[in-house]
Design a protein around this motif. Structure first.
Motif, mmCIF file in Angstrom:
data_model
loop_
_atom_site.group_PDB
_atom_site.id
_atom_site.type_symbol
_atom_site.label_atom_id
_atom_site.label_comp_id
_atom_site.label_asym_id
_atom_site.label_seq_id
_atom_site.Cartn_x
_atom_site.Cartn_y
_atom_site.Cartn_z
ATOM 1 N N LEU A 29 -8.238 3.343 5.540
ATOM 2 C CA LEU A 29 -8.644 2.354 4.535
ATOM 3 C C LEU A 29 -7.423 1.733 3.860
ATOM 4 O O LEU A 29 -7.431 0.552 3.516
ATOM 5 C CB LEU A 29 -9.562 2.986 3.492
ATOM 6 C CG LEU A 29 -10.958 3.349 3.981
ATOM 7 C CD1 LEU A 29 -11.723 4.105 2.903
ATOM 8 C CD2 LEU A 29 -11.721 2.108 4.420
ATOM 9 N N GLU B 102 -6.001 -0.085 -6.313
ATOM 10 C CA GLU B 102 -7.223 0.552 -5.839
ATOM 11 C C GLU B 102 -6.864 1.870 -5.168
ATOM 12 O O GLU B 102 -5.941 1.924 -4.346
ATOM 13 C CB GLU B 102 -7.932 -0.367 -4.842
ATOM 14 C CG GLU B 102 -9.219 0.201 -4.308
ATOM 15 C CD GLU B 102 -9.910 -0.706 -3.312
ATOM 16 O OE1 GLU B 102 -10.711 -0.179 -2.509
ATOM 17 O OE2 GLU B 102 -9.649 -1.927 -3.320
ATOM 18 N N VAL C 250 -7.790 4.465 -2.480
ATOM 19 C CA VAL C 250 -8.617 4.508 -1.275
ATOM 20 C C VAL C 250 -8.783 5.948 -0.814
ATOM 21 O O VAL C 250 -8.025 6.834 -1.214
ATOM 22 C CB VAL C 250 -8.050 3.607 -0.152
ATOM 23 C CG1 VAL C 250 -8.062 2.148 -0.567
ATOM 24 C CG2 VAL C 250 -6.655 4.037 0.251
ATOM 25 N N GLY D 273 0.859 -1.173 0.000
ATOM 26 C CA GLY D 273 0.000 0.000 0.000
ATOM 27 C C GLY D 273 0.893 1.219 0.000
ATOM 28 O O GLY D 273 1.875 1.275 0.743
ATOM 29 N N THR E 177 -1.116 -2.788 -4.465
ATOM 30 C CA THR E 177 -2.547 -3.082 -4.450
ATOM 31 C C THR E 177 -3.423 -1.885 -4.125
ATOM 32 O O THR E 177 -4.555 -1.811 -4.584
ATOM 33 C CB THR E 177 -2.857 -4.215 -3.441
ATOM 34 O OG1 THR E 177 -2.438 -3.801 -2.142
ATOM 35 C CG2 THR E 177 -2.150 -5.504 -3.842
ATOM 36 N N HIS E 178 -2.912 -0.931 -3.319
ATOM 37 C CA HIS E 178 -3.707 0.209 -2.881
ATOM 38 C C HIS E 178 -2.827 1.449 -2.805
ATOM 39 O O HIS E 178 -1.656 1.353 -2.417
ATOM 40 C CB HIS E 178 -4.307 -0.050 -1.494
ATOM 41 C CG HIS E 178 -5.234 -1.216 -1.473
ATOM 42 N ND1 HIS E 178 -4.794 -2.514 -1.374
ATOM 43 C CD2 HIS E 178 -6.575 -1.276 -1.564
ATOM 44 C CE1 HIS E 178 -5.827 -3.328 -1.405
ATOM 45 N NE2 HIS E 178 -6.926 -2.602 -1.506
ATOM 46 N N SER F 197 -6.102 -0.798 6.388
ATOM 47 C CA SER F 197 -7.031 -1.848 6.807
ATOM 48 C C SER F 197 -7.289 -2.861 5.697
ATOM 49 O O SER F 197 -7.941 -3.870 5.920
ATOM 50 C CB SER F 197 -8.350 -1.246 7.311
ATOM 51 O OG SER F 197 -9.006 -0.546 6.276
ATOM 52 N N ASN F 198 -6.765 -2.612 4.527
ATOM 53 C CA ASN F 198 -6.873 -3.560 3.418
ATOM 54 C C ASN F 198 -5.803 -4.641 3.552
ATOM 55 O O ASN F 198 -4.844 -4.482 4.302
ATOM 56 C CB ASN F 198 -6.725 -2.823 2.078
ATOM 57 C CG ASN F 198 -8.054 -2.305 1.584
ATOM 58 O OD1 ASN F 198 -8.905 -3.079 1.177
ATOM 59 N ND2 ASN F 198 -8.244 -0.995 1.658
#
Length: 142
Positions: A59, A52, A54, A5, A30-31, A62-63
């Motif tokens: 968030l 993704e 966020v 992330g 991923t984020h 927390s993924n």
């Protein structure tokens, strides 16, 4: 493969994301999150593998990611490192100057011990010129 992330989609964050996207760093982005959503959107548009976007740091952490890479600012470290660690994520801090604040350093080290999580610091120096026309105003963090 590590799931990453990314906190901060400016120059440094973008270079890290591109290195992951091109396979130079063996991981999967991923984020992503940036306070300026346009920066997140611009970065995502440059990548083949679309992470993704966020809406906030909570968030992001927390993924299902293995590591959060902070590439935003010292303030981002001060404001978010503890909650990232509390979400049971390891953290790579690019803005290491934040740890010069003893209270921030103590909070992060205590959280690492208590939560059994890791914080990584790259062994490099980044030089930021506050005003390019005034080279005497150079700040750096080691």
């Amino acid at each position: 493969m590590k799931r990453i992330g990314l906190l901060g989609c400016g120059s440094i964050g973008s270079q890290i994301a591109i290195a992951i996207d091109t396979g130079k760093i063996p991981a999967k982005l991923t984020h992503i999150f940036d306070e300026d959503k346009k920066k997140s959107e611009l970065l995502a548009s440059k990548l083949k593998q679309k992470p993704e976007i966020v809406e906030n740091v909570h968030l992001l952490s927390s993924n299902p990611v293995d590591l959060i890479v902070e590439a935003a600012s010292q303030a981002a470290v001060s404001d978010n490192a503890l909650s990232i660690l509390q979400n049971r994520k390891d953290l790579l801090i690019m803005s290491g100057g934040a740890l010069l604040d003893e209270s921030v350093y103590e909070i992060i080290t205590d959280a690492c011990k208590e939560l059994k999580k890791n914080v990584y610091l790259p062994s490099l120096s980044l030089i930021h010129i506050s005003e390019p026309t005034r080279p005497r105003l150079i700040s750096y963090a080691v």
